[in-house]
Scaffold this motif. Sequence first.
Motif, short mmCIF file in Angstrom:
data_model
loop_
_atom_site.label_atom_id
_atom_site.label_comp_id
_atom_site.label_asym_id
_atom_site.label_seq_id
_atom_site.Cartn_x
_atom_site.Cartn_y
_atom_site.Cartn_z
N ILE A 1 0.83 -1.21 0.00
CA ILE A 1 0.00 0.00 0.00
C ILE A 1 0.86 1.26 0.00
N THR A 2 2.02 1.21 0.63
CA THR A 2 2.94 2.35 0.60
C THR A 2 3.44 2.59 -0.82
N VAL A 3 3.81 1.52 -1.50
CA VAL A 3 4.27 1.64 -2.89
C VAL A 3 3.13 2.15 -3.77
N ALA A 4 1.92 1.63 -3.58
CA ALA A 4 0.79 2.05 -4.40
C ALA A 4 0.48 3.53 -4.21
N PHE A 5 0.44 4.00 -2.96
CA PHE A 5 0.19 5.42 -2.72
C PHE A 5 1.29 6.28 -3.32
N THR A 6 2.53 5.85 -3.21
CA THR A 6 3.65 6.61 -3.77
C THR A 6 3.54 6.69 -5.29
#
Length: 135
Positions: free
Chosen positions: A115-120
Amino acid sequence: MAVVDEELGEADVETTTLLDPPVPRDDIKTHMSNERTFFKWLWSGLRLGSVGTFVLAFFDRGKDPFRLPLVAFCWIVAIGFMIYGLVQYESRRQAILEGSVDRDRWQHPAGPVAITVAFTVVVLLVIFATLVEYK
């Protein structure tokens, strides 16, 4: 410290260390914690989708070729995270009901990373689309 029965040589209480895996309990607090985690995944997905809706509402409809693909990408990823949260909720609910102590059923370190990668990626794509539109 355990009390040892001298005749049987057995302890009447179990000793545990900090390294022992926690034993899940089937109580209301554990179930509610599982639900809270599910709702966090659900809200994270909705927030990610709201970025797509923001792009749809505020970017120029005529000039921006990235607008619709970016909105579709945001909502596809958002729905994916909502489904992931639901699958994890059900998996953990079953583990709670069964009293499982298997750590693989409880811990999934790839979820927060994903989810961190997706938001970034979504934020970077929105910045890129903004730069292309207002160039």
